[in-house]
Scaffold this motif. Structure first.
Motif, PDB file in Angstrom:
ATOM      1  N   GLY A 199       0.443   0.489   2.042  1.00  0.00           N
ATOM      2  CA  GLY A 199       0.419  -0.162   3.411  1.00  0.00           C
ATOM      3  C   GLY A 199       1.827  -0.225   3.997  1.00  0.00           C
ATOM      4  O   GLY A 199       2.466   1.053   4.071  1.00  0.00           O
ATOM      5  N   ARG A 200       2.505  -1.283   4.496  1.00  0.00           N
ATOM      6  CA  ARG A 200       3.676  -1.546   4.922  1.00  0.00           C
ATOM      7  C   ARG A 200       4.838  -1.738   4.112  1.00  0.00           C
ATOM      8  O   ARG A 200       5.967  -1.841   4.405  1.00  0.00           O
ATOM      9  N   LEU A 249      12.210   5.049   7.202  1.00  0.00           N
ATOM     10  CA  LEU A 249      11.777   3.917   8.136  1.00  0.00           C
ATOM     11  C   LEU A 249      12.422   4.158   9.441  1.00  0.00           C
ATOM     12  O   LEU A 249      11.466   3.801  10.430  1.00  0.00           O
ATOM     13  N   ILE A 250      13.633   4.784   9.589  1.00  0.00           N
ATOM     14  CA  ILE A 250      14.030   4.907  10.957  1.00  0.00           C
ATOM     15  C   ILE A 250      13.044   5.897  11.766  1.00  0.00           C
ATOM     16  O   ILE A 250      12.900   5.501  12.985  1.00  0.00           O
ATOM     17  N   ASN A 251      12.673   6.977  10.808  1.00  0.00           N
ATOM     18  CA  ASN A 251      11.632   8.040  11.604  1.00  0.00           C
ATOM     19  C   ASN A 251      10.392   7.318  12.013  1.00  0.00           C
ATOM     20  O   ASN A 251       9.936   7.563  13.043  1.00  0.00           O
ATOM     21  N   MET A 286       6.793   8.437  13.283  1.00  0.00           N
ATOM     22  CA  MET A 286       6.513   9.295  12.087  1.00  0.00           C
ATOM     23  C   MET A 286       6.435   8.558  10.979  1.00  0.00           C
ATOM     24  O   MET A 286       7.295   8.404  10.111  1.00  0.00           O
ATOM     25  N   CYS A 287       5.220   7.690  10.970  1.00  0.00           N
ATOM     26  CA  CYS A 287       5.107   6.847   9.682  1.00  0.00           C
ATOM     27  C   CYS A 287       4.231   7.343   8.525  1.00  0.00           C
ATOM     28  O   CYS A 287       3.753   6.515   8.141  1.00  0.00           O
ATOM     29  N   THR A 288       4.006   8.622   8.612  1.00  0.00           N
ATOM     30  CA  THR A 288       3.263   9.030   7.346  1.00  0.00           C
ATOM     31  C   THR A 288       4.195   9.256   6.158  1.00  0.00           C
ATOM     32  O   THR A 288       5.214   9.997   6.487  1.00  0.00           O
ATOM     33  N   TYR A 289       3.800   9.207   4.999  1.00  0.00           N
ATOM     34  CA  TYR A 289       4.882   9.552   3.830  1.00  0.00           C
ATOM     35  C   TYR A 289       3.702  10.674   3.109  1.00  0.00           C
ATOM     36  O   TYR A 289       2.813  10.156   2.410  1.00  0.00           O
ATOM     37  N   ASN A 290       4.282  11.615   3.124  1.00  0.00           N
ATOM     38  CA  ASN A 290       3.365  12.942   2.560  1.00  0.00           C
ATOM     39  C   ASN A 290       4.095  12.993   1.164  1.00  0.00           C
ATOM     40  O   ASN A 290       5.218  13.402   0.993  1.00  0.00           O
ATOM     41  N   VAL A 291       3.011  12.822   0.091  1.00  0.00           N
ATOM     42  CA  VAL A 291       3.388  13.478  -1.218  1.00  0.00           C
ATOM     43  C   VAL A 291       2.856  14.715  -1.297  1.00  0.00           C
ATOM     44  O   VAL A 291       1.596  14.863  -1.275  1.00  0.00           O
ATOM     45  N   LYS A 292       3.922  15.769  -1.665  1.00  0.00           N
ATOM     46  CA  LYS A 292       3.300  17.188  -1.827  1.00  0.00           C
ATOM     47  C   LYS A 292       2.470  17.076  -3.081  1.00  0.00           C
ATOM     48  O   LYS A 292       2.761  16.232  -4.238  1.00  0.00           O
TER      49      LYS A 292
END
Length: 177
Positions: free
Chosen positions: A128-129, A159-161, A167-173
């Motif tokens: 989540g957040r 977090l700055i991005n 750009m609040c997505t966190y992509n796990v390759k």
């Protein structure tokens, strides 16, 4: 999670050797991790008359569950064995770091054998957040303060991005990408 307990003892005066190459003292015991590594702080804190002893694993867990007085008595017994013939007076103060028994930490530093980049990304992936950071999320420097520092910078950038660029997505390759 590794367990590593630091015990600081302050003395009324020094009784240990002071010379170049005498920063550390080692104690050999039949008991694994029983007060093995001692360090003085003359160079870092002149006049402090403080020794640090580090214990680990089962001895850490045992020591964290006993009183400071019991720990001081054990440490003094070890020091008197290490420095026979010296006037080893009792320590005047003791500080025992209890990271393992602290409900917010439950250990001292992470120890991730055979963990790859994909698994580190999963460990630090937000829920989540809530974002995670710290030495345990550093692939190259896990278990070290420097790892916590670098992981903090990475998390701050994420977090700055999120805030500035939305750009609040966190992509796990993928594991094999």
């Amino acid at each position: 999670m590794a367990v590593y307990t630091k015990i600081f003892l302050k003395f009324p005066r020094r009784f240990w050797p002071e010379a170049p190459g005498k920063e550390f003292f080692l104690y050999a015991s039949d008991r694994r991790g029983y007060y093995p590594v001692w360090q003085q702080f003359k160079k870092e804190y002149p006049g402090s008359d403080v020794l640090l002893v580090t214990v680990s694993d089962d001895e850490s867990r045992r020591i964290e569950q006993q009183s400071d007085n019991q720990t001081m008595a054990e440490a003094m017994e070890v020091l008197r064995k290490m420095f026979p013939g010296k006037d080893v007076r009792d320590a005047t103060e003791i500080l025992v770091r209890r990271w393992w028994s602290n409900r917010f930490f439950k250990g001292t530093f992470s120890n991730w054998p055979s963990v790859n980049r994909y698994e580190y990304d999963l460990i630090r992936a937000p829920v989540g957040r809530v974002y995670f950071t710290g030495e345990h999320t550093s692939e190259k420097y896990n278990g070290y303060v420097h790892g916590a520092y670098l992981a903090g910078i990475d998390s701050a950038d994420i977090l700055i991005n999120c805030v500035k660029k939305n750009m609040c997505t966190y992509n796990v390759k993928g594991k094999h990408d």
